[in-house]
Design an enzyme around this catalytic site. Structure first.
Site, PDB file in Angstrom:
ATOM      1  N   TYR A   1       5.924 -15.099  20.047  1.00  0.00           N
ATOM      2  CA  TYR A   1       6.929 -16.021  20.189  1.00  0.00           C
ATOM      3  C   TYR A   1       7.172 -16.981  18.923  1.00  0.00           C
ATOM      4  O   TYR A   1       8.286 -17.083  18.860  1.00  0.00           O
ATOM      5  CB  TYR A   1       6.606 -17.027  21.524  1.00  0.00           C
ATOM      6  CG  TYR A   1       7.441 -18.137  21.958  1.00  0.00           C
ATOM      7  CD1 TYR A   1       8.435 -17.752  22.802  1.00  0.00           C
ATOM      8  CD2 TYR A   1       7.196 -19.510  21.543  1.00  0.00           C
ATOM      9  CE1 TYR A   1       9.367 -18.857  22.941  1.00  0.00           C
ATOM     10  CE2 TYR A   1       8.340 -20.407  22.168  1.00  0.00           C
ATOM     11  CZ  TYR A   1       9.427 -19.991  22.574  1.00  0.00           C
ATOM     12  OH  TYR A   1      10.179 -20.970  23.320  1.00  0.00           O
TER      13      TYR A   1
ATOM     14  N   SER B   1      12.636 -22.964  18.745  1.00  0.00           N
ATOM     15  CA  SER B   1      11.609 -23.753  19.281  1.00  0.00           C
ATOM     16  C   SER B   1      10.741 -24.254  17.928  1.00  0.00           C
ATOM     17  O   SER B   1      10.601 -23.622  16.859  1.00  0.00           O
ATOM     18  CB  SER B   1      10.707 -22.621  19.964  1.00  0.00           C
ATOM     19  OG  SER B   1       9.418 -23.147  20.348  1.00  0.00           O
TER      20      SER B   1
HETATM   21  O1  NJP Z   1      12.782 -20.977  30.061  1.00  0.00           O
HETATM   22  P1  NJP Z   1      12.944 -20.435  31.447  1.00  0.00           P
HETATM   23  P2  NJP Z   1      13.621 -22.203  29.456  1.00  0.00           P
HETATM   24  N1  NJP Z   1      18.418 -11.441  29.490  1.00  0.00           N
HETATM   25  O2  NJP Z   1      11.650 -19.487  31.639  1.00  0.00           O
HETATM   26  C1  NJP Z   1      16.755 -15.904  31.093  1.00  0.00           C
HETATM   27  C2  NJP Z   1      13.636 -22.061  24.698  1.00  0.00           C
HETATM   28  N2  NJP Z   1      12.562 -23.248  24.587  1.00  0.00           N
HETATM   29  O3  NJP Z   1      14.804 -22.715  29.998  1.00  0.00           O
HETATM   30  O4  NJP Z   1      17.082 -13.160  33.215  1.00  0.00           O
HETATM   31  C3  NJP Z   1      19.035 -12.287  29.779  1.00  0.00           C
HETATM   32  O5  NJP Z   1      13.104 -21.475  32.489  1.00  0.00           O
HETATM   33  C4  NJP Z   1      16.093 -15.905  32.275  1.00  0.00           C
HETATM   34  O6  NJP Z   1      16.731 -15.586  33.439  1.00  0.00           O
HETATM   35  P3  NJP Z   1      16.441 -14.126  34.182  1.00  0.00           P
HETATM   36  C5  NJP Z   1      13.034 -20.785  25.192  1.00  0.00           C
HETATM   37  O7  NJP Z   1      12.373 -20.099  24.170  1.00  0.00           O
HETATM   38  C6  NJP Z   1      12.240 -23.657  25.710  1.00  0.00           C
HETATM   39  O8  NJP Z   1      12.647 -23.296  29.171  1.00  0.00           O
HETATM   40  O9  NJP Z   1      17.104 -14.298  35.393  1.00  0.00           O
HETATM   41  N3  NJP Z   1      18.537 -13.179  30.262  1.00  0.00           N
HETATM   42  C7  NJP Z   1      16.174 -17.612  32.562  1.00  0.00           C
HETATM   43  O10 NJP Z   1      17.581 -18.044  32.788  1.00  0.00           O
HETATM   44  C8  NJP Z   1      14.444 -20.097  25.564  1.00  0.00           C
HETATM   45  O11 NJP Z   1      15.024 -19.571  24.559  1.00  0.00           O
HETATM   46  C9  NJP Z   1      11.055 -24.883  25.499  1.00  0.00           C
HETATM   47  O12 NJP Z   1      14.969 -14.096  34.197  1.00  0.00           O
HETATM   48  C10 NJP Z   1      17.157 -13.523  30.069  1.00  0.00           C
HETATM   49  C11 NJP Z   1      15.977 -17.879  31.053  1.00  0.00           C
HETATM   50  O13 NJP Z   1      16.281 -16.754  30.071  1.00  0.00           O
HETATM   51  C12 NJP Z   1      15.201 -21.333  25.871  1.00  0.00           C
HETATM   52  O14 NJP Z   1      14.720 -22.377  25.242  1.00  0.00           O
HETATM   53  C13 NJP Z   1      11.056 -25.369  24.354  1.00  0.00           C
HETATM   54  C14 NJP Z   1      16.275 -12.428  29.657  1.00  0.00           C
HETATM   55  C15 NJP Z   1      14.616 -18.606  30.583  1.00  0.00           C
HETATM   56  O15 NJP Z   1      14.423 -19.715  31.439  1.00  0.00           O
HETATM   57  C16 NJP Z   1      15.365 -21.467  27.598  1.00  0.00           C
HETATM   58  O16 NJP Z   1      13.953 -21.797  27.884  1.00  0.00           O
HETATM   59  C17 NJP Z   1      11.619 -24.835  23.360  1.00  0.00           C
HETATM   60  C18 NJP Z   1      16.981 -11.185  29.254  1.00  0.00           C
HETATM   61  N4  NJP Z   1      16.566 -10.367  28.694  1.00  0.00           N
HETATM   62  C19 NJP Z   1      12.472 -24.005  23.357  1.00  0.00           C
HETATM   63  N5  NJP Z   1      15.022 -12.950  29.779  1.00  0.00           N
HETATM   64  C20 NJP Z   1      10.574 -25.274  26.741  1.00  0.00           C
HETATM   65  N6  NJP Z   1      10.844 -24.876  27.971  1.00  0.00           N
HETATM   66  O17 NJP Z   1       9.614 -25.981  26.536  1.00  0.00           O
HETATM   67  C21 NJP Z   1      14.916 -14.091  30.117  1.00  0.00           C
HETATM   68  O18 NJP Z   1      11.496 -25.417  21.843  1.00  0.00           O
HETATM   69  N7  NJP Z   1      16.342 -14.481  30.391  1.00  0.00           N
END
Ligand code: NJP
Length: 245
Positions: A152, A139
């Site tokens: 973060y 990020s």
């Molecule tokens: O996030 P969100 P994004 N084990 O909250 C999963 C980075 N990023 O798509 O487990 C397995 O919509 C969760 O699924 P669930 C960010 O840091 C973002 O925006 O079912 N899975 C969901 O599918 C991250 O690394 C931005 O709750 C786990 C997903 O993660 C990545 O991009 C900017 C879990 C999160 O979906 C995806 O973010 C940037 C676990 N313990 C970087 N915990 C941005 N959005 O602006 C969570 O530079 N998940």
């Protein structure tokens, strides 16, 4: 046989968009997240479109679950060509003095150890098959000092260092490990950030955020020659030219 891509955090946001993009461009996809129902629904939708998709519930903070995920993908499809270490969390956002130590550590368990677990168990499989690509989602926060994001920012900076070491250790074996910092992306995570109003990023207008499927395409491009099958584009010549020192 198609190439196989594992995408963590595939239940929504960037991960779901990436799973969809890879499947629709010819990859076998393995979707992982904690929300079993959501990944199964997406996998089912992809299968109805004629694509090969599996849903494996997995908490990336648990090394055994990640090991089982990678073994499942290899057993089901014969190889693991791409791993997208995308699962990540930012909640709860708070200033250091107000933060809960166990909640602070959770971001490191998921964002850093989750990536480490993926590397730990995918690298031996990729090494044995002669190569692969691992994309770690970091990020812009890795380089920032934004208030409320200490957990973060620390975790995403660690992801970049982990990425660099993993790439150096494995590049000679045909395994590329690449980190990306996508900026701000229109997902639930940015909606949560906006709701907190904690820092400059939370005050950005909605129009500032890029769509998740742009990030999905960027990830596929970074898979280079492995991505040929996904994109229907021949990257081989350009890649070989780029390799000449
Ligand atoms: O996030 P969100 P994004 N084990 O909250 C999963 C980075 N990023 O798509 O487990 C397995 O919509 C969760 O699924 P669930 C960010 O840091 C973002 O925006 O079912 N899975 C969901 O599918 C991250 O690394 C931005 O709750 C786990 C997903 O993660 C990545 O991009 C900017 C879990 C999160 O979906 C995806 O973010 C940037 C676990 N313990 C970087 N915990 C941005 N959005 O602006 C969570 O530079 N998940």
């Amino acid at each position: 046989k198609g190439k196989t891509a594992i995408i963590t955090g595939a239940s929504r946001g960037i991960g779901a968009a990436t799973a969809r993009y890879f499947a629709q461009n010819g990859a076998n996809v393995v979707l992982a997240a904690r929300s079993a129902d959501k990944i199964e629904t997406l996998a089912e939708d992809l299968r109805k479109e004629g694509h090969a998709a599996r849903a494996i519930p997995c908490d990336v903070a648990d090394p055994d679950a990640v090991k089982a995920l990678i073994e499942d993908a290899k057993d089901a499809f014969g190889s693991v060509d791409v791993l997208v270490n995308n699962a990540g969390i930012i909640d709860p956002i708070s200033r250091i003095e107000d933060s809960d130590p166990s909640a602070w550590g959770k971001a490191l368990d998921v964002n850093v150890k989750g990536v480490y677990h993926g590397l730990r168990y995918a690298i031996p499989v990729m090494k044995a098959q002669g190569g692969g690509t691992i994309i770690n989602i970091s990020s812009g926060a890795a380089h920032s000092t934004l208030e409320g994001w200490s957990h973060y920012a620390a975790s995403k900076a660690a992801v970049l260092r982990l990425t660099g070491v993993a790439n150096t250790e494995n590049a000679a074996d045909g395994i590329r490990v690449i980190g990306i910092s996508p900026g701000t992306v229109a997902t639930d995570m940015i909606r949560y950030i906006t709701a907190t109003g904690v820092n400059a990023v939370s005050k950005l207008p909605e129009s500032a955020h890029i769509p998740a499927d742009w990030v999905a395409k960027a990830i596929a491009v970074l898979c280079g020659p492995v991505g040929d099958d996904f994109l229907g584009t021949d990257f081989t010549l350009k890649t070989d030219e780029g390799r000449k020192l």
